[in-house]
Motif scaffolding. Structure first.
Motif, PDB file in Angstrom:
ATOM      1  N   MET A 189      -6.760  23.684  40.810  1.00 42.26           N
ATOM      2  CA  MET A 189      -6.773  22.343  41.394  1.00 42.26           C
ATOM      3  C   MET A 189      -7.316  22.413  42.816  1.00 42.26           C
ATOM      4  N   LYS A 190      -8.257  21.530  43.114  1.00 44.96           N
ATOM      5  CA  LYS A 190      -8.819  21.522  44.442  1.00 44.96           C
ATOM      6  C   LYS A 190      -7.905  20.768  45.406  1.00 44.96           C
ATOM      7  N   PRO A 191      -7.705  21.333  46.597  1.00 46.06           N
ATOM      8  CA  PRO A 191      -6.826  20.656  47.567  1.00 46.06           C
ATOM      9  C   PRO A 191      -7.288  19.244  47.893  1.00 46.06           C
ATOM     10  N   GLY A 192      -8.595  18.995  47.884  1.00 45.78           N
ATOM     11  CA  GLY A 192      -9.091  17.661  48.208  1.00 45.78           C
ATOM     12  C   GLY A 192      -8.573  16.607  47.249  1.00 45.78           C
ATOM     13  N   HIS A 193      -8.494  16.958  45.956  1.00 45.22           N
ATOM     14  CA  HIS A 193      -7.995  15.997  44.970  1.00 45.22           C
ATOM     15  C   HIS A 193      -6.501  15.738  45.177  1.00 45.22           C
ATOM     16  N   ILE A 194      -5.764  16.784  45.534  1.00 46.98           N
ATOM     17  CA  ILE A 194      -4.334  16.600  45.797  1.00 46.98           C
ATOM     18  C   ILE A 194      -4.133  15.692  47.007  1.00 46.98           C
ATOM     19  N   ILE A 195      -4.931  15.918  48.052  1.00 47.96           N
ATOM     20  CA  ILE A 195      -4.821  15.088  49.259  1.00 47.96           C
ATOM     21  C   ILE A 195      -5.147  13.632  48.932  1.00 47.96           C
ATOM     22  N   MET A 196      -6.220  13.409  48.153  1.00 49.39           N
ATOM     23  CA  MET A 196      -6.572  12.039  47.779  1.00 49.39           C
ATOM     24  C   MET A 196      -5.455  11.386  46.977  1.00 49.39           C
ATOM     25  N   LEU A 197      -4.867  12.141  46.048  1.00 49.11           N
ATOM     26  CA  LEU A 197      -3.790  11.585  45.233  1.00 49.11           C
ATOM     27  C   LEU A 197      -2.585  11.233  46.095  1.00 49.11           C
ATOM     28  N   VAL A 198      -2.185  12.140  46.983  1.00 51.00           N
ATOM     29  CA  VAL A 198      -1.020  11.889  47.840  1.00 51.00           C
ATOM     30  C   VAL A 198      -1.264  10.680  48.737  1.00 51.00           C
ATOM     31  N   LEU A 199      -2.435  10.639  49.397  1.00 47.43           N
ATOM     32  CA  LEU A 199      -2.735   9.493  50.260  1.00 47.43           C
ATOM     33  C   LEU A 199      -2.802   8.199  49.447  1.00 47.43           C
ATOM     34  N   GLY A 200      -3.408   8.277  48.277  1.00 45.54           N
ATOM     35  CA  GLY A 200      -3.503   7.083  47.434  1.00 45.54           C
ATOM     36  C   GLY A 200      -2.141   6.569  47.018  1.00 45.54           C
ATOM     37  N   ILE A 201      -1.231   7.488  46.649  1.00 46.49           N
ATOM     38  CA  ILE A 201       0.115   7.069  46.251  1.00 46.49           C
ATOM     39  C   ILE A 201       0.852   6.432  47.414  1.00 46.49           C
ATOM     40  N   LEU A 202       0.807   7.089  48.577  1.00 53.37           N
ATOM     41  CA  LEU A 202       1.548   6.567  49.732  1.00 53.37           C
ATOM     42  C   LEU A 202       0.993   5.212  50.182  1.00 53.37           C
ATOM     43  N   LEU A 203      -0.335   5.098  50.262  1.00 58.08           N
ATOM     44  CA  LEU A 203      -0.926   3.830  50.679  1.00 58.08           C
ATOM     45  C   LEU A 203      -0.664   2.732  49.658  1.00 58.08           C
ATOM     46  N   SER A 204      -0.759   3.072  48.382  1.00 57.57           N
ATOM     47  CA  SER A 204      -0.541   2.063  47.344  1.00 57.57           C
ATOM     48  C   SER A 204       0.916   1.623  47.301  1.00 57.57           C
ATOM     49  N   LEU A 205       1.836   2.577  47.408  1.00 56.44           N
ATOM     50  CA  LEU A 205       3.250   2.210  47.434  1.00 56.44           C
ATOM     51  C   LEU A 205       3.547   1.285  48.609  1.00 56.44           C
ATOM     52  N   THR A 206       3.022   1.638  49.777  1.00 56.04           N
ATOM     53  CA  THR A 206       3.242   0.793  50.953  1.00 56.04           C
ATOM     54  C   THR A 206       2.607  -0.570  50.758  1.00 56.04           C
ATOM     55  N   GLY A 207       1.412  -0.595  50.189  1.00 54.13           N
ATOM     56  CA  GLY A 207       0.746  -1.869  49.941  1.00 54.13           C
ATOM     57  C   GLY A 207       1.526  -2.749  48.987  1.00 54.13           C
ATOM     58  N   PHE A 208       2.027  -2.164  47.895  1.00 53.60           N
ATOM     59  CA  PHE A 208       2.832  -2.947  46.961  1.00 53.60           C
ATOM     60  C   PHE A 208       4.118  -3.440  47.617  1.00 53.60           C
ATOM     61  N   ALA A 209       4.732  -2.596  48.443  1.00 53.51           N
ATOM     62  CA  ALA A 209       5.965  -3.005  49.125  1.00 53.51           C
ATOM     63  C   ALA A 209       5.702  -4.181  50.061  1.00 53.51           C
ATOM     64  N   LEU A 210       4.585  -4.131  50.810  1.00 60.06           N
ATOM     65  CA  LEU A 210       4.261  -5.229  51.708  1.00 60.06           C
ATOM     66  C   LEU A 210       3.928  -6.497  50.929  1.00 60.06           C
ATOM     67  N   ALA A 211       3.190  -6.345  49.843  1.00 61.84           N
ATOM     68  CA  ALA A 211       2.868  -7.522  49.035  1.00 61.84           C
ATOM     69  C   ALA A 211       4.115  -8.122  48.405  1.00 61.84           C
ATOM     70  N   ALA A 212       5.034  -7.265  47.937  1.00 61.12           N
ATOM     71  CA  ALA A 212       6.284  -7.770  47.365  1.00 61.12           C
ATOM     72  C   ALA A 212       7.130  -8.464  48.426  1.00 61.12           C
ATOM     73  N   SER A 213       7.147  -7.908  49.638  1.00 60.40           N
ATOM     74  CA  SER A 213       7.880  -8.555  50.726  1.00 60.40           C
ATOM     75  C   SER A 213       7.279  -9.913  51.046  1.00 60.40           C
ATOM     76  N   SER A 214       5.950  -9.998  51.016  1.00 59.50           N
ATOM     77  CA  SER A 214       5.282 -11.272  51.251  1.00 59.50           C
ATOM     78  C   SER A 214       5.656 -12.290  50.180  1.00 59.50           C
ATOM     79  N   ALA A 215       5.679 -11.846  48.924  1.00 54.70           N
ATOM     80  CA  ALA A 215       6.061 -12.757  47.843  1.00 54.70           C
ATOM     81  C   ALA A 215       7.504 -13.224  48.000  1.00 54.70           C
ATOM     82  N   PHE A 216       8.391 -12.308  48.391  1.00 58.22           N
ATOM     83  CA  PHE A 216       9.792 -12.678  48.598  1.00 58.22           C
ATOM     84  C   PHE A 216       9.924 -13.718  49.711  1.00 58.22           C
ATOM     85  N   LEU A 217       9.212 -13.492  50.807  1.00 57.96           N
ATOM     86  CA  LEU A 217       9.270 -14.456  51.904  1.00 57.96           C
ATOM     87  C   LEU A 217       8.683 -15.798  51.473  1.00 57.96           C
ATOM     88  N   GLY A 218       7.661 -15.757  50.617  1.00 60.96           N
ATOM     89  CA  GLY A 218       7.115 -17.005  50.097  1.00 60.96           C
ATOM     90  C   GLY A 218       8.125 -17.773  49.270  1.00 60.96           C
TER      91      GLY A 218
END
Length: 525
Positions: free
Chosen positions: A1-30
């Protein structure tokens, strides 16, 4: 496994999780904002308060507002509203808010009731009676109120929050006793709309960046994973172009391992080949689950495996999130092309494989004391999972099989692995009750095996076979619902460590033509 793919996966998961959390918070406030009344207040239900004294007062309310509030967060964005109606309705009521020191001076030596606590199931206010002998002057004649209202019918006050110690007072307008009123409170947070929009924009930006990174990282990792046992023995993965190389017991004079057509994994020996599964009148399901019970299991290690497996549980949380995103992306690919992208397929199979190894080690089976490897790839481990890669998938089934067609299996899986809940009422009107949960059937069987192991150092083979059969059912449904196969899972509890073999008359791996060892199963073109 290439480290670059692991880094992309980790960053993608963290950014996506945060994005979904912010979007869900926005929906809740709505949703919260949509529940406001025409004046922008969130208003509670009206409840009745009754006190035998001259006044009903709140506990002192300490309000601290930072004067250096950020833009859009002015102090007048924080406002409260109170409504009061006298009981009976022809009685004139007074409601006001003032600084606590001034209220204390006004009610000095006046009998009044301070609201200390409120219970809501059922509604039951708790008062602290403050004794006194004086008769208060009419509250409406006092000049210290920050805001007040009085008169017959419902009275309403609104107040922009200000720093300081404040007290809410409800009295009869003439200052007499007792006091009885129906009260409702409301809160206005003027920043909810701008905050919801800001969270939504931030969430979408993070998702736009994170989701492609996640998919690219998953595809990169999957592309470099070696084929599993259900996809070996050919230059390209295919099913039903060739039968999967399912585990079976090697002949006594054979040097082949559990997966024919491939060299034994490091550390494995022919003696470790699993026994054959129960014969079946059809071909084995193309989702392979295998688990070999280790001899000499520790009596006590299962007591702490929950602690030892925590690193895996943390990683699996993020991997299952990626699994869900990849499955959705694969669903669109299947809908438009009829194919499951091979690299994403191998990644998702690797996630389920990782989960099965941890479950086999921990409380899904307790079948081994060997610590699971931190890898998506096939490894020399006594538990394995793989799915034969399909060249074509139905474009129509992708829309219905994961929810509608799988419902019967979901019900069975819920019975096998779901907990049962019982509600015990403490009295006749169900004002209070206790919920009692019972373990799932699978959890109960594994617990029984653990207790037997603790006292006898043995894991009953029949019990282990049943545990493996339940897990096999669950993982077949997982493969089907995750769009990996169009083959409908059988309603069959195939027990034992290995997949079932066809009935006599159908070729089995050890009957396939070719050399006795080192050859793969027969292939058809």
């Amino acid at each position: 496994m290439k480290p670059g793919h692991i880094i992309m996966l980790v960053l993608g998961i963290l950014l996506s999780l945060t994005g979904f959390a912010l979007a869900a918070s926005s929906a809740f406030l709505g949703v919260v904002q949509s529940a406001q009344d025409e004046d922008g207040y969130l208003v509670s239900d009206r409840v009745r308060f009754t006190a035998p004294t001259h006044a009903l007062v709140s506990e002192p309310l300490e309000v601290v507002l930072d004067e250096a509030l950020p833009p859009g967060m002015r102090s007048d964005n924080f406002s409260v509203m109170l409504r009061a109606a006298a009981v009976p309705r022809d009685q004139e009521i007074f409601i006001g808010i003032a600084q606590t020191a001034q209220v204390d001076a006004y009610l000095a030596d006046v009998a009044h009731s301070q609201l200390d606590d409120v219970g809501f199931a059922p509604f039951e206010p708790d008062y602290r009676e403050v004794p006194g002998t004086a008769t208060p002057a009419p509250p409406g004649d006092q000049a210290f109120w920050a805001v007040s209202a009085s008169g017959p019918g419902e009275q309403r006050i609104t107040w922009d929050l200000q720093s300081g110690d404040w007290t809410v007072v409800v009295m009869n307008n003439d200052g007499g006793a007792p006091v009885s009123a129906d009260l409702a409170a409301g809160l206005r947070l003027g920043f909810l709309g701008p905050l919801a929009i800001g969270l939504l924009i931030a969430g979408l930006v993070l998702l736009i960046i994170g989701l492609p990174l996640l998919l690219l990282g998953a595809a990169g990792l999957g592309r470099h994973l070696p084929p599993g046992p259900a996809n070996r023995g050919t230059d390209r993965p295919a099913y039903p172009d060739h039968p999967p190389a399912y585990p079976y017991r090697a002949p006594a004079n054979s040097t082949s391992d559990a997966y024919p057509g491939n060299a034994p994994p490091a550390g494995a020996s022919p003696a470790s080949a699993p026994p054959p599964g129960n014969p079946t009148d059809g071909k084995p399901y193309p989702a392979l689950l295998y688990g070999q019970l280790d001899p000499g299991l520790s009596r006590w290690l299962w007591l702490v495996k929950w602690l030892l497996a925590i690193p895996h549980y943390i990683l699996l949380f993020f991997l299952w999130f990626a699994f869900g995103i990849v499955t959705i992306a694969a669903g669109f690919a299947i809908l438009f092309t009829g194919r499951y992208p091979h690299s994403l397929f191998k990644f998702n199979v690797g996630v389920v494989r990782w989960n099965w190894r941890v479950a086999f080690y921990a409380y899904g089976a307790l079948g081994t004391d060997r610590y699971p490897p931190f890898t998506l790839a096939p490894a020399a481990y006594p538990a394995e999972f793989d799915v034969a890669y399909p060249h074509r998938l139905s474009r129509g089934l992708v829309l219905v099989k994961w929810w509608l067609l799988a419902i019967p299996h979901y019900l069975v899986v819920a019975i096998l692995t779901g907990s049962a809940y019982t509600w015990w009422a403490m009295d006749d009107d169900w004002d209070s009750y206790t919920r009692v949960s019972t373990p799932s059937l699978l959890g109960l069987l594994v617990f029984i095996a653990a207790v037997i192991l603790l006292f006898t150092a043995r894991y009953p083979r029949g019990l282990f076979n049943l545990v493996l059969g339940i897990n096999r059912w669950v993982y077949r449904v997982t493969a089907y619902a995750a769009l990996m196969r169009d083959d409908y899972p059988p309603f069959r509890l195939d027990q034992g460590p290995a997949e079932p073999l066809p009935m006599s008359g159908q070729p089995t791996p050890d009957q396939a033509p070719g050399p006795a060892t080192g050859a793969g199963p027969a292939t058809s073109r």
